[in-house]
Design a protein around this motif. Sequence first.
Motif, PDB file in Angstrom:
ATOM      1  N   LYS A 172      -2.363  16.280   3.515  1.00 20.56           N
ATOM      2  CA  LYS A 172      -3.787  16.486   3.208  1.00 20.56           C
ATOM      3  C   LYS A 172      -4.329  15.298   2.414  1.00 20.56           C
ATOM      4  N   SER A 173      -3.556  14.860   1.426  1.00 19.90           N
ATOM      5  CA  SER A 173      -3.993  13.759   0.571  1.00 19.90           C
ATOM      6  C   SER A 173      -4.232  12.491   1.371  1.00 19.90           C
ATOM      7  N   VAL A 174      -3.260  12.103   2.199  1.00 17.56           N
ATOM      8  CA  VAL A 174      -3.380  10.838   2.923  1.00 17.56           C
ATOM      9  C   VAL A 174      -4.492  10.919   3.971  1.00 17.56           C
ATOM     10  N   ASN A 175      -4.695  12.087   4.574  1.00 24.40           N
ATOM     11  CA  ASN A 175      -5.774  12.233   5.567  1.00 24.40           C
ATOM     12  C   ASN A 175      -7.148  12.073   4.921  1.00 24.40           C
ATOM     13  N   GLN A 186      -4.783   0.876  -1.358  1.00 29.65           N
ATOM     14  CA  GLN A 186      -3.563   0.999  -2.152  1.00 29.65           C
ATOM     15  C   GLN A 186      -3.101   2.445  -2.299  1.00 29.65           C
ATOM     16  N   TYR A 187      -4.059   3.376  -2.405  1.00 30.81           N
ATOM     17  CA  TYR A 187      -3.686   4.778  -2.594  1.00 30.81           C
ATOM     18  C   TYR A 187      -3.120   5.381  -1.310  1.00 30.81           C
ATOM     19  N   VAL A 188      -3.652   4.957  -0.175  1.00 28.71           N
ATOM     20  CA  VAL A 188      -3.095   5.395   1.110  1.00 28.71           C
ATOM     21  C   VAL A 188      -1.666   4.877   1.238  1.00 28.71           C
ATOM     22  N   LEU A 212       7.461   5.182   5.435  1.00 26.23           N
ATOM     23  CA  LEU A 212       7.785   4.111   4.498  1.00 26.23           C
ATOM     24  C   LEU A 212       7.389   2.743   5.049  1.00 26.23           C
ATOM     25  N   THR A 213       7.583   2.565   6.347  1.00 29.94           N
ATOM     26  CA  THR A 213       7.196   1.295   6.971  1.00 29.94           C
ATOM     27  C   THR A 213       5.685   1.105   6.908  1.00 29.94           C
ATOM     28  N   LYS A 214       4.927   2.185   7.225  1.00 31.98           N
ATOM     29  CA  LYS A 214       3.461   2.131   7.142  1.00 31.98           C
ATOM     30  C   LYS A 214       3.007   1.768   5.730  1.00 31.98           C
ATOM     31  N   SER A 220       2.019  -4.450   1.089  1.00 32.75           N
ATOM     32  CA  SER A 220       2.342  -5.878   1.166  1.00 32.75           C
ATOM     33  C   SER A 220       1.111  -6.690   1.562  1.00 32.75           C
ATOM     34  N   ALA A 221       0.313  -6.148   2.475  1.00 31.49           N
ATOM     35  CA  ALA A 221      -0.910  -6.842   2.893  1.00 31.49           C
ATOM     36  C   ALA A 221      -1.923  -6.926   1.745  1.00 31.49           C
ATOM     37  N   LEU A 222      -1.952  -5.902   0.905  1.00 37.20           N
ATOM     38  CA  LEU A 222      -2.904  -5.876  -0.203  1.00 37.20           C
ATOM     39  C   LEU A 222      -2.453  -6.713  -1.391  1.00 37.20           C
ATOM     40  N   TYR A 223      -1.165  -6.626  -1.725  1.00 35.86           N
ATOM     41  CA  TYR A 223      -0.665  -7.232  -2.956  1.00 35.86           C
ATOM     42  C   TYR A 223       0.151  -8.511  -2.749  1.00 35.86           C
ATOM     43  N   GLY A 224       0.609  -8.743  -1.507  1.00 37.07           N
ATOM     44  CA  GLY A 224       1.630  -9.766  -1.316  1.00 37.07           C
ATOM     45  C   GLY A 224       3.008  -9.148  -1.508  1.00 37.07           C
ATOM     46  N   GLU A 225       4.053  -9.915  -1.195  1.00 35.36           N
ATOM     47  CA  GLU A 225       5.406  -9.366  -1.230  1.00 35.36           C
ATOM     48  C   GLU A 225       5.895  -9.059  -2.648  1.00 35.36           C
ATOM     49  N   ASN A 226       5.507  -9.895  -3.615  1.00 31.08           N
ATOM     50  CA  ASN A 226       6.097  -9.767  -4.947  1.00 31.08           C
ATOM     51  C   ASN A 226       5.344  -8.762  -5.813  1.00 31.08           C
TER      52      ASN A 226
END
Length: 359
Positions: A172-175, A186-188, A212-214, A220-226
């Motif tokens: 419900k939360s993610v939808n 970031q919250y998604v 987990l992959t999603k 990673s796209a939002l923050y970068g890898e580190n």
Amino acid sequence: NFQKALTEEEKDGSQDKQLKLNILFNLGSVASVLGLVTQSQSALNDALKLAVSEFGENSPDVAKIHNTLGLMLVDQGRPHESFSHFDKCIKIFESQKDEDPESLANAYNNAGRAYETTSQFDAALEYYNKALELRRTFVGEESFPVANSYNNIGMVLFNKGEMDKAIDFLTKSVNIMTKVQGEQNQYVGATYLNLGEVHIAAKKIDQAIEYLTKGTKILSALYGENHMDVALGYQNLALAYFIKKDITAASTMIEKALKIRENIQNPETPTFVKAYSTYGQILLAKGETDKGIEALLNAEKICNNIFKGKTGYLLDVYYVLVEAYLAKKDPKKAIEYAEKAQDLCLGLYGPSHQFTQAR
């Protein structure tokens, strides 16, 4: 800047108490975020004294400061000290419920977090549900605050072992979050990681890997890898692949998580306790016993630094170390860690708790 403003305001001898209060509050809040514990607590306590003396014990300013002090204590690993602050904050906001329902809902939510942190899950659910009911009333079902409440309730249900209910609430939360803010958020991403963790516990490993992959890709796209949250995603992916007996994929993911540790400012966190514990298990499965023990001892060291040894995270590390030393044919060390685990279990849960007896 806040410290400078406070000094200048005191030099001027200003009678504007609200201004001084705002400066003290902002100074304490910023210092808390920066990890300046003594400075933060001093400024917030000064703000509290000023607010009580000038505006009375039941003023919104007093409630706001109690709320911030409570959150600071939770963030510092002292949640038991936060309860009295949240109680006072909630009492004030409940008396002004019609004027400021949002602040009351947030106070309920923060109290829930404090109880969740101390593993008092029924109390946490009570407060999270109060926050949810109020948020539905003043912002509606399809809103970020309601999605946040569903996420919080889902994770408490996960900790209570109610996996199906946890999955329902997190879904419900993610939808809602996706509908309100879009998927690249970031919250998604964080909620997908939570869904992945719950699916691991529910032994639904393929679905766990999917979530987990999603989540990891979004973060990673939002923050970068580190970034810490990206490391958490890789660590849980490593665990999922390990359970699936895909040691190659598990090794790749855990190496990515540990590489992030080298590039961030605060590497001593629960995420890396789990990462080193998982890495140790992977190495043991590959027959690299000495390296596996080294990784597990790293996990133990971080745990002791963060929690002074008083945490459930350490129990899992101890039990894998028992297995590791048995594999190395070192029964003396295995017994040492079995006894450490038993002592820790007794300290955390008491002798009559079912978890202690099971261990």
